[in-house]
Write a protein that holds these residues in place. Sequence first.
Motif, PDB file in Angstrom:
ATOM      1  N   SER A  16      -9.967   3.848  -1.359  1.00 47.03           N
ATOM      2  CA  SER A  16      -8.729   4.612  -1.157  1.00 47.03           C
ATOM      3  C   SER A  16      -8.911   6.102  -1.389  1.00 47.03           C
ATOM      4  O   SER A  16      -8.018   6.888  -1.090  1.00 47.03           O
ATOM      5  N   ALA A  20       0.822  -1.214   0.000  1.00 44.25           N
ATOM      6  CA  ALA A  20       0.000   0.000   0.000  1.00 44.25           C
ATOM      7  C   ALA A  20       0.855   1.264   0.000  1.00 44.25           C
ATOM      8  O   ALA A  20       0.482   2.280  -0.602  1.00 44.25           O
ATOM      9  N   THR A  75      -6.466  -1.689  -1.286  1.00 47.69           N
ATOM     10  CA  THR A  75      -7.152  -0.400  -1.330  1.00 47.69           C
ATOM     11  C   THR A  75      -7.627   0.031   0.055  1.00 47.69           C
ATOM     12  O   THR A  75      -7.683   1.223   0.352  1.00 47.69           O
ATOM     13  N   MET A  82      -4.512   1.396   1.775  1.00 49.23           N
ATOM     14  CA  MET A  82      -4.153   2.676   1.168  1.00 49.23           C
ATOM     15  C   MET A  82      -5.054   3.791   1.679  1.00 49.23           C
ATOM     16  O   MET A  82      -4.590   4.893   2.009  1.00 49.23           O
ATOM     17  N   GLY A  83      -6.366   3.519   1.778  1.00 49.38           N
ATOM     18  CA  GLY A  83      -7.276   4.517   2.328  1.00 49.38           C
ATOM     19  C   GLY A  83      -6.937   4.879   3.756  1.00 49.38           C
ATOM     20  O   GLY A  83      -6.993   6.053   4.146  1.00 49.38           O
TER      21      GLY A  83
END
Length: 349
Positions: free
Chosen positions: A236, A205, A322, A325-326
């Motif tokens: 994300s 990520a 994702t 990453m968010g």
Amino acid sequence: MIDLNNIEEIKRLDPQDTIGSTEKLADQMEAAWHQVQNIEVPSDYSSVANIVFCGMGASIYGALVFKALAGENNKYPTEYVSDYHLPKFVNNNTLVVLTSYSGTTEEVLSCAHEALEMGAKMLILTKGGPLSEFAKEHNIPSYIFDGVLNPAGVPRLGNGYTILGLLGLLSKAGIFHIEEPEIARAISDLRENVQDVKNKAMADAHKYIGKLPIVIAAEHLSGNAQILRNQFNETSKTFSAFYLVPDLNHHLMEGLQFPQPTNLQFILLNSNHYSEKIQKRMRLTSDVIKQNNQEVVTEDFVAWSSKFGDFLMALSYGCYLTLYMGLLYEQNPAVNPWVDWFKNELAND
């Protein structure tokens, strides 16, 4: 930037328990597959001339996966509708498949009423709402699931229900053919390897922070490409795009030259189940991207038992990637503030 191993920080950003829903993907799929086996689908559904899938956002994922996995063996002309209206060719020889997790999606409900007027055969997948009432009123074969294995309650985190539910219904209808041992093996593989998938996604990520992810895939992973693009967008909160091989080889490679430099980050979904020609194209595509000074990561799904296993592992990896990453962007991955704002404004007179 937060520490992804800090449970308290994660809980602060993820009060709806997005992680909990993500971890239940295999459970959702297993439950959906078995529940659908109890649904009766008329035998004449397999004799339709074409299929139209209706759904918005995550609710179209099952259709994307069906078309990608069926590939050249799909004998039915297939169309996706993410809009209010069905094409005029729909008639009593058409199967219209309507999916809305909430059962309240206005575009899907509009298509449902048009399908009824056109005399089409129908299948429905939903958790409830007006779409489930429509299904019951008109005695339409339907998978109406309870969603208990999606504690966050977010539709895109209920992929196990909508994707395996759809494949199960199409299997019952004689339209899609997959053996139950293949499903069971893939789900078992995911359970055995999910911690490795999570660890890899957590580490990876960081590569995408400050980058614009561009997803590339082919053949049976084509559906994963669009799904992952959407997950980058919603979970994300970042811009993303996807391209498919071989089509991108006829245009995109010339578009890599300018501007320079960029913050594009290409991610290739690779598989040893690709045809030999596509495997070569994927290698050459990666070479072209690198020669144009763009960053590329190849994710190899080569250790799994089948094309369905590839799909499932790629789906799980994308869900975790994702999500993390968010969280690194310190966003609540469950909410869609701009989508909600847009829907509210649209509803105002």
